[in-house]
Motif scaffolding. Structure first.
Motif, PDB file in Angstrom:
ATOM      1  N   TRP A 101       0.833  -1.238  -0.236  1.00 17.69           N
ATOM      2  CA  TRP A 101      -0.206   0.163   0.046  1.00 17.69           C
ATOM      3  C   TRP A 101       1.024   1.197  -0.489  1.00 17.69           C
ATOM      4  N   THR A 102       2.110   0.881   0.124  1.00 17.50           N
ATOM      5  CA  THR A 102       2.794   2.563  -0.070  1.00 17.50           C
ATOM      6  C   THR A 102       4.321   2.258  -0.655  1.00 17.50           C
ATOM      7  N   ASP A 103       4.555   3.509  -0.754  1.00 19.00           N
ATOM      8  CA  ASP A 103       6.248   3.679  -1.831  1.00 19.00           C
ATOM      9  C   ASP A 103       6.709   3.198  -0.908  1.00 19.00           C
ATOM     10  N   PHE A 104       6.845   2.601   0.615  1.00 17.47           N
ATOM     11  CA  PHE A 104       8.614   2.460   1.279  1.00 17.47           C
ATOM     12  C   PHE A 104       9.170   1.221   0.876  1.00 17.47           C
ATOM     13  N   ASP A 105      10.071   2.050   0.819  1.00 19.49           N
ATOM     14  CA  ASP A 105      11.756   0.398   0.473  1.00 19.49           C
ATOM     15  C   ASP A 105      11.197  -1.347   1.534  1.00 19.49           C
ATOM     16  N   ARG A 106      11.737  -1.703   1.083  1.00 17.11           N
ATOM     17  CA  ARG A 106      12.189  -2.891   2.000  1.00 17.11           C
ATOM     18  C   ARG A 106      12.567  -2.086   3.483  1.00 17.11           C
ATOM     19  N   ALA A 107      13.807  -1.939   3.450  1.00 17.30           N
ATOM     20  CA  ALA A 107      13.953  -1.871   4.900  1.00 17.30           C
ATOM     21  C   ALA A 107      12.733  -0.844   5.761  1.00 17.30           C
ATOM     22  N   LYS A 108      12.682   0.344   5.151  1.00 12.44           N
ATOM     23  CA  LYS A 108      11.325   0.946   5.890  1.00 12.44           C
ATOM     24  C   LYS A 108       9.887   0.080   6.332  1.00 12.44           C
ATOM     25  N   ALA A 109       9.440  -0.758   5.345  1.00 11.36           N
ATOM     26  CA  ALA A 109       8.627  -1.591   5.787  1.00 11.36           C
ATOM     27  C   ALA A 109       8.984  -2.632   6.402  1.00 11.36           C
ATOM     28  N   ILE A 110      10.016  -2.701   7.237  1.00 13.54           N
ATOM     29  CA  ILE A 110      10.136  -3.942   8.230  1.00 13.54           C
ATOM     30  C   ILE A 110       9.706  -3.519   8.973  1.00 13.54           C
ATOM     31  N   ILE A 111      11.127  -2.512   9.477  1.00  9.06           N
ATOM     32  CA  ILE A 111      10.998  -1.330  10.446  1.00  9.06           C
ATOM     33  C   ILE A 111       9.573  -0.971  10.622  1.00  9.06           C
ATOM     34  N   VAL A 112       8.749  -0.484  10.145  1.00  4.13           N
ATOM     35  CA  VAL A 112       7.386  -0.195  10.679  1.00  4.13           C
ATOM     36  C   VAL A 112       6.189  -1.397  11.082  1.00  4.13           C
ATOM     37  N   ALA A 113       6.635  -2.791  10.095  1.00  4.46           N
ATOM     38  CA  ALA A 113       6.007  -4.030  11.028  1.00  4.46           C
ATOM     39  C   ALA A 113       6.702  -4.138  11.584  1.00  4.46           C
ATOM     40  N   ILE A 114       7.747  -4.226  12.713  1.00  4.92           N
ATOM     41  CA  ILE A 114       8.018  -4.712  13.794  1.00  4.92           C
ATOM     42  C   ILE A 114       8.087  -3.294  14.435  1.00  4.92           C
ATOM     43  N   LEU A 115       8.867  -2.541  14.703  1.00  3.36           N
ATOM     44  CA  LEU A 115       8.583  -1.800  16.120  1.00  3.36           C
ATOM     45  C   LEU A 115       7.518  -2.116  17.377  1.00  3.36           C
ATOM     46  N   PRO A 116       6.339  -1.840  16.887  1.00  8.77           N
ATOM     47  CA  PRO A 116       4.889  -2.016  17.471  1.00  8.77           C
ATOM     48  C   PRO A 116       5.756  -3.461  18.873  1.00  8.77           C
ATOM     49  N   TRP A 117       5.530  -4.495  17.782  1.00  5.82           N
ATOM     50  CA  TRP A 117       6.282  -5.325  19.320  1.00  5.82           C
ATOM     51  C   TRP A 117       7.426  -5.031  19.496  1.00  5.82           C
ATOM     52  N   LEU A 118       8.673  -4.823  18.656  1.00  3.43           N
ATOM     53  CA  LEU A 118       9.853  -5.121  19.189  1.00  3.43           C
ATOM     54  C   LEU A 118       9.431  -3.862  20.824  1.00  3.43           C
ATOM     55  N   LEU A 119       9.150  -2.659  20.298  1.00  4.27           N
ATOM     56  CA  LEU A 119       8.940  -1.873  21.658  1.00  4.27           C
ATOM     57  C   LEU A 119       7.917  -2.521  23.001  1.00  4.27           C
ATOM     58  N   THR A 120       6.952  -3.253  22.408  1.00  5.08           N
ATOM     59  CA  THR A 120       6.579  -4.154  23.888  1.00  5.08           C
ATOM     60  C   THR A 120       7.175  -5.279  24.301  1.00  5.08           C
ATOM     61  N   LEU A 121       8.173  -6.033  23.735  1.00  6.11           N
ATOM     62  CA  LEU A 121       8.857  -6.119  23.884  1.00  6.11           C
ATOM     63  C   LEU A 121      10.147  -5.821  25.256  1.00  6.11           C
ATOM     64  N   ILE A 122      10.258  -5.078  24.744  1.00  7.56           N
ATOM     65  CA  ILE A 122      11.381  -4.206  25.369  1.00  7.56           C
ATOM     66  C   ILE A 122      10.794  -3.354  26.194  1.00  7.56           C
ATOM     67  N   ILE A 123       9.461  -2.662  26.432  1.00 14.48           N
ATOM     68  CA  ILE A 123       9.094  -1.273  27.604  1.00 14.48           C
ATOM     69  C   ILE A 123       8.758  -2.423  28.291  1.00 14.48           C
ATOM     70  N   TRP A 124       7.858  -3.526  28.163  1.00 12.88           N
ATOM     71  CA  TRP A 124       7.105  -4.293  29.196  1.00 12.88           C
ATOM     72  C   TRP A 124       7.904  -5.050  30.172  1.00 12.88           C
ATOM     73  N   PRO A 125       8.430  -5.691  30.121  1.00 13.80           N
ATOM     74  CA  PRO A 125      10.351  -5.680  30.599  1.00 13.80           C
ATOM     75  C   PRO A 125      10.500  -4.778  31.371  1.00 13.80           C
ATOM     76  N   VAL A 126      10.898  -3.529  31.032  1.00 18.47           N
ATOM     77  CA  VAL A 126      11.546  -2.685  32.030  1.00 18.47           C
ATOM     78  C   VAL A 126      10.873  -2.158  33.056  1.00 18.47           C
ATOM     79  N   MET A 127       9.220  -1.658  32.901  1.00 16.33           N
ATOM     80  CA  MET A 127       8.195  -2.123  33.930  1.00 16.33           C
ATOM     81  C   MET A 127       8.306  -3.259  34.547  1.00 16.33           C
TER      82      MET A 127
END
Length: 229
Positions: free
Chosen positions: A199-225
């Motif tokens: 749906w976008t003109d993002f290149d592969r790297a940017k699309a991967i970042i958009v896809a993985i970042l919310p789940w990665l933040l959950t895995l990082i922020i939740w254990p810290v809390m």
């Protein structure tokens, strides 16, 4: 590329050809109503089956022991079969709905910089399909419940979460984290990447970042809390 012909074919295409599925729902976002219904109705079958198979006396005693050790005061009246079923079903429906809306918001905001502008409603439709593998997790959980001869706790019976494998008790400090982490996160990430790439003109790297970042933040922020608490 052949667009899915109807919403039911789109559901099947999500498994065999996700790009065709997302191309079709871009044109017909109202199709998302079907996967959303599947996502919120499947917990009914899973949890009714669980509470029909589990020894309620054992479950009540175990819940009282674990939650009392965790510093929570639990009334015996709260541990009836009907109340427990309602609690599990409501938790799943609410949690999945919130996840869909938050994921859609993330996709809407994180793709603002692309040339093709899409409404929040379209990303909401995409999110309904992205979260559809939850139904596969429910089927796996249902199979586990039916063929398991031993009593298991509700948070260990649900194979949608990491705790379905680890089976930590409710009074364990990491139970909240392992119960929150979806076991099917890699599948959600792959589908999110497919939608963003389609749906976008993002290149592969940017699309991967958009896809993985919310789940990665959950895995990082939740254990810290948890560690800070």
């Amino acid at each position: 590329m052949t667009l899915s012909k109807n919403p039911f074919v789109a559901v099947l295409d999500l498994l065999r050809s996700p790009i065709d599925c997302f191309a079709a729902i871009y044109e017909r976002p109202k199709w998302a109503f079907i996967p959303y219904l599947i996502i919120i109705l499947s917990p009914f079958f899973m949890w009714f089956s669980y509470f029909d198979n589990v020894d309620m006396v054992w479950l009540q005693q175990t819940l009282l022991a674990q939650l009392s050790n965790n510093g929570q005061l639990i009334e015996q009246d709260w541990l009836t079969k009907d109340v427990l079923i309602a609690g599990e079903i409501f938790s799943d429906i609410f949690g999945r709905t919130v996840c869909i809306f938050v994921l859609a918001l993330w996709l809407n905001l994180s793709t603002k910089g692309n040339r093709y502008k899409h409404s929040y409603g379209k990303w909401l439709a995409a999110s309904c399909f992205i979260m559809l593998p939850t139904f596969v997790g429910d089927i796996a959980s249902l199979t586990n419940i039916i063929f398991n001869t031993n009593n298991i706790m509700p948070n260990a019976a649900d194979l949608n979460s990491l705790n379905g494998l680890l089976k930590l008790p409710l009074n364990h400090p990491w139970t909240a984290f392992t119960t929150t982490v979806p076991l099917l996160a890699p599948w959600y990430i792959a589908l999110t990447y497919t939608a963003v790439a389609a749906w976008t003109d993002f290149d592969r790297a940017k699309a991967i970042i958009v896809a993985i970042l919310p789940w990665l933040l959950t895995l990082i922020i939740w254990p810290v809390m948890i560690l800070v608490a």
